[in-house]
Design a protein around this motif. Sequence first.
Motif, PDB file in Angstrom:
ATOM      1  N   MET A  89      85.113 -22.384  30.655  1.00 17.67           N
ATOM      2  CA  MET A  89      83.935 -22.978  30.025  1.00 17.67           C
ATOM      3  C   MET A  89      82.815 -21.946  29.873  1.00 17.67           C
ATOM      4  O   MET A  89      82.172 -21.838  28.820  1.00 17.67           O
ATOM      5  N   LEU A  90      82.595 -21.155  30.914  1.00 16.98           N
ATOM      6  CA  LEU A  90      81.528 -20.155  30.863  1.00 16.98           C
ATOM      7  C   LEU A  90      81.838 -19.070  29.837  1.00 16.98           C
ATOM      8  O   LEU A  90      80.946 -18.606  29.115  1.00 16.98           O
ATOM      9  N   GLN A  91      83.110 -18.661  29.776  1.00 20.40           N
ATOM     10  CA  GLN A  91      83.463 -17.589  28.836  1.00 20.40           C
ATOM     11  C   GLN A  91      83.216 -18.024  27.392  1.00 20.40           C
ATOM     12  O   GLN A  91      82.824 -17.212  26.550  1.00 20.40           O
ATOM     13  N   LEU A  92      83.434 -19.309  27.108  1.00 20.30           N
ATOM     14  CA  LEU A  92      83.157 -19.809  25.766  1.00 20.30           C
ATOM     15  C   LEU A  92      81.658 -19.986  25.521  1.00 20.30           C
ATOM     16  O   LEU A  92      81.195 -19.869  24.387  1.00 20.30           O
ATOM     17  N   ALA A  93      80.917 -20.279  26.589  1.00 20.48           N
ATOM     18  CA  ALA A  93      79.506 -20.640  26.430  1.00 20.48           C
ATOM     19  C   ALA A  93      78.550 -19.453  26.495  1.00 20.48           C
ATOM     20  O   ALA A  93      77.379 -19.581  26.122  1.00 20.48           O
ATOM     21  N   ILE A  94      79.040 -18.299  26.966  1.00 19.31           N
ATOM     22  CA  ILE A  94      78.172 -17.120  27.082  1.00 19.31           C
ATOM     23  C   ILE A  94      78.021 -16.457  25.709  1.00 19.31           C
ATOM     24  O   ILE A  94      78.939 -16.455  24.892  1.00 19.31           O
ATOM     25  N   LYS A  95      76.866 -15.872  25.475  1.00 17.72           N
ATOM     26  CA  LYS A  95      76.631 -15.160  24.219  1.00 17.72           C
ATOM     27  C   LYS A  95      77.673 -14.058  24.029  1.00 17.72           C
ATOM     28  O   LYS A  95      77.996 -13.340  24.984  1.00 17.72           O
ATOM     29  N   PRO A  96      78.228 -13.929  22.805  1.00 16.47           N
ATOM     30  CA  PRO A  96      79.201 -12.851  22.546  1.00 16.47           C
ATOM     31  C   PRO A  96      78.616 -11.489  22.923  1.00 16.47           C
ATOM     32  O   PRO A  96      77.483 -11.165  22.609  1.00 16.47           O
ATOM     33  N   GLY A  97      79.406 -10.713  23.620  1.00 17.27           N
ATOM     34  CA  GLY A  97      78.953  -9.391  24.038  1.00 17.27           C
ATOM     35  C   GLY A  97      78.246  -9.379  25.375  1.00 17.27           C
ATOM     36  O   GLY A  97      78.000  -8.304  25.935  1.00 17.27           O
ATOM     37  N   ARG A  98      77.882 -10.559  25.903  1.00 15.93           N
ATOM     38  CA  ARG A  98      77.171 -10.619  27.191  1.00 15.93           C
ATOM     39  C   ARG A  98      78.073 -11.104  28.322  1.00 15.93           C
ATOM     40  O   ARG A  98      77.612 -11.243  29.453  1.00 15.93           O
ATOM     41  N   TRP A  99      79.344 -11.384  27.995  1.00  9.26           N
ATOM     42  CA  TRP A  99      80.247 -11.885  29.035  1.00  9.26           C
ATOM     43  C   TRP A  99      80.580 -10.791  30.031  1.00  9.26           C
ATOM     44  O   TRP A  99      80.942  -9.677  29.682  1.00  9.26           O
ATOM     45  N   ASP A 100      80.437 -11.102  31.311  1.00  6.18           N
ATOM     46  CA  ASP A 100      80.765 -10.182  32.396  1.00  6.18           C
ATOM     47  C   ASP A 100      81.485 -10.982  33.478  1.00  6.18           C
ATOM     48  O   ASP A 100      80.878 -11.821  34.146  1.00  6.18           O
ATOM     49  N   GLY A 101      82.770 -10.735  33.617  1.00  5.10           N
ATOM     50  CA  GLY A 101      83.553 -11.487  34.593  1.00  5.10           C
ATOM     51  C   GLY A 101      83.734 -10.786  35.918  1.00  5.10           C
ATOM     52  O   GLY A 101      84.509 -11.256  36.756  1.00  5.10           O
ATOM     53  N   SER A 102      83.012  -9.687  36.141  1.00  7.93           N
ATOM     54  CA  SER A 102      83.248  -8.884  37.351  1.00  7.93           C
ATOM     55  C   SER A 102      82.897  -9.659  38.620  1.00  7.93           C
ATOM     56  O   SER A 102      83.609  -9.575  39.628  1.00  7.93           O
ATOM     57  N   TRP A 103      81.802 -10.415  38.603  1.00  9.30           N
ATOM     58  CA  TRP A 103      81.408 -11.153  39.805  1.00  9.30           C
ATOM     59  C   TRP A 103      82.402 -12.279  40.093  1.00  9.30           C
ATOM     60  O   TRP A 103      82.751 -12.529  41.248  1.00  9.30           O
ATOM     61  N   LEU A 104      82.830 -12.956  39.049  1.00  6.03           N
ATOM     62  CA  LEU A 104      83.810 -14.028  39.240  1.00  6.03           C
ATOM     63  C   LEU A 104      85.141 -13.473  39.729  1.00  6.03           C
ATOM     64  O   LEU A 104      85.826 -14.094  40.544  1.00  6.03           O
ATOM     65  N   ARG A 105      85.505 -12.291  39.227  1.00  2.16           N
ATOM     66  CA  ARG A 105      86.748 -11.667  39.686  1.00  2.16           C
ATOM     67  C   ARG A 105      86.634 -11.302  41.169  1.00  2.16           C
ATOM     68  O   ARG A 105      87.592 -11.480  41.941  1.00  2.16           O
ATOM     69  N   ALA A 106      85.487 -10.801  41.578  1.00  2.00           N
ATOM     70  CA  ALA A 106      85.271 -10.481  42.993  1.00  2.00           C
ATOM     71  C   ALA A 106      85.348 -11.745  43.849  1.00  2.00           C
ATOM     72  O   ALA A 106      85.957 -11.754  44.928  1.00  2.00           O
ATOM     73  N   ALA A 107      84.734 -12.843  43.366  1.00  2.00           N
ATOM     74  CA  ALA A 107      84.797 -14.109  44.094  1.00  2.00           C
ATOM     75  C   ALA A 107      86.237 -14.600  44.191  1.00  2.00           C
ATOM     76  O   ALA A 107      86.668 -15.114  45.242  1.00  2.00           O
ATOM     77  N   PHE A 108      86.985 -14.435  43.101  1.00  2.00           N
ATOM     78  CA  PHE A 108      88.386 -14.864  43.072  1.00  2.00           C
ATOM     79  C   PHE A 108      89.177 -14.201  44.196  1.00  2.00           C
ATOM     80  O   PHE A 108      89.918 -14.874  44.936  1.00  2.00           O
TER      81      PHE A 108
END
Length: 760
Positions: free
Chosen positions: A642-661
């Motif tokens: 949901m967040l990946q679709l809702a974030i502005k294009p070019g501003r997506w950063d999944g590094s924190w979520l990957r660390a949490a994972f």
Amino acid sequence: MKLKRKTIAKVIAAAFVFNLIVMGAGAWIAYQEAPPIPEQVVGPDGETLVTGEDIRDGKKAFQKNGLMNHGSILGNGAYYGADYTADSLELKTQHMRTYYAEERYGTEYESLSTAEQAAVDDDVKQDLSGEYEGGNIEYSAAELYAHQQVRQEYVERYHEGSHERGVPEGMIDSEADARQFADFAMWTAWFSHTDRPGGEHSYTNDWPYEPAAGNDATGAAMTWSVVAMVLLVAAAGGGIWLYNAVSLPEPSAGDLSVPEPGDVSIFPSQRAALRFIPVAAGLFLAQVLLGGLLAHFYIERAGFFGIEEIFGVHILQLLPFAMAKTWHIDLGILWIAATWLGAGLFLPPLLTGHEPKRQSTYIDILLGAIVVVTVGGLGGIWLGSHGYFGDLWWVVGNEGLEYLEVGKLWQVGLLVGFGLWAVLSIRGLKPLLDREPVFGLAHMILYAGGSIALLFTAGFFFTPETNIAVTEFWRWWVVHMWVEGAFEFFIVAIIGLTLVSMNLLSRRSAEKAVMLQALLVMSTGVIGVSHHYWWVGMPDMWVPIGSVFSTLELLPLVFILYEALGQYRAMSETGGFPYKLPFMFIIASGVWNFVGAGVLGFFINLPLINYYEHGTYLTVGHAHAAMFGAFGFLALGMVTYMLQLAIKPGRWDGSWLRAAFWCWNVGLALMVFVSVLPVGFLQLEAAFTGSYAAARSVAFYNQPLVQTLFWARLPGDTLIILGTAIYAADLIRKRFVLRASEDDPTVEDMAVAEGVMGDD
């Protein structure tokens, strides 16, 4: 072999009706065969010691004061304190030995010779043997003495308090209530050693294991464990044949156009659905912090790293284990449910390109209602347990049953919330619902959500005065039919919906896959709930039924794992697949579901193992791996998508979520495999070689090796808390880069909607 969707739908309907017949008949039998509550318990001279009303009032005290989230009854509840059935039975035999030793030999039992002790043991077993013939319960002089001693012990322990046991002062606020709680516990001990009329074992199939009372595993437990193993091998072969025989196309990212997140517009209702995420994250963070406190309570029974020396008051008095455990469980259910509700309202516009009028407003109302129910329910638990609601404590305060702690009023609120969610889902999915048959994918989502609400109504079939065996029968309808029926159904439906929204599967293919999974889940999980009925006062007919269906529950979990790995292969086919991080969570959910619910669940649900293991740390490992590992990771995967679709294009950063994972996965693995399961196996050995009460005693938990294993849980718990803190912080960070929603959305604004709507 090719199966049509309509054919699978008919088989699912037949399985559903079969389940209702079996479980409906079981409900009728539960009322007929429940252990009797006598009019009176009398001594050898005919004097009344306990009345049936005292036993019912004792059950009320048990629920009102949250004792099921401190210890357990009939093996069900928390594992921090004693199991009251096993504890009272052990105390009963000990005091009866003391009585006979003093009466016959004028000395203590421990001072007797081996032959004299054997004679006393025989007298105790003789008193406790026999079957109930109706009318009053008639105690021998030794039983009368033992009951009086247990009453005194429970008043000292649960009213006056016992910090070495982790019991706060005034846990039960009056001596009278504590005595009645003892009467209730002793009644459960009575029917655990008293044979059913015309039977060869007790109402609980001779559970708990207590050699001094003559309780040992029945032959049926061994026989049906072996039968279950044979059936598992046979069913596994049949399941493999079925999966190879039925044509189910696997996801393929190579031949389909996977929409980039920036190609998908966001509708106002989806922005509203996103508001569920921070609310759920706050509940999640509170839950894991309480979990860390609960784990530490097993080391310092009344303290927390010396904080009591600083403030002069034990944290146990400020936040008792039972209260922290109650909130911990409820928060876990609430944050996962809130996330799923948000996901269920976010996905429909992706598939339909449809935005109903004022949908976002209604979603905000639903979120507000959930907040009210959450605050009211959690607050009511504290107020009810402190006596603020009088006789209405179980209505507006705390019902006091594990997983059903909140009062009936708040349970009604949750039910209304599910109903409102269903209405909003129907509004969002209406274009698809109108075009597809009743067994279509959109219908499956509604069936899954509706089944959760339907099973929840079983929680309204009992009151605090209902026989504990009947109460447990209905409670497990709510708790485990959710987990082993409705939740698994919801998992495969949501995953199917997600694959369609990513263009990895056509809607028709997803429908067939979801329906086949639903059939396997429904054919095993619903009746499989009966493995909870073996030792709680239900008839022994559940031993063969529960053995067979509980064993077969492993199969759909294997296939869910197989599907997850197939999805991983599809994800890896192209390096440009944009949704790898959400899929990491979905795959982790499948793996943990297999490990926690499948492998560990299968192991502890074999009757012979469960007889000794019931209510030990092996169950803790199973529960954490299954609940957080399966359902939690799926919820978090949906959040990521949901967040990946809702974030502005070019501003997506999944590094924190990957660390949490990785914090969550490594932390959960450390907690389960380094600490929790080893403690559970030590408990199993203690039960085998001693008694069940010994395996649940404070003396067991205080052993140096066990305490070391409790400390070994600290790294895993810390990683889980750290991962949750990173997740919550990342949500705050991402709040400022969300895209604006379309003011007047149409189907053309959705990259996948046109293809889905045309896939008939």
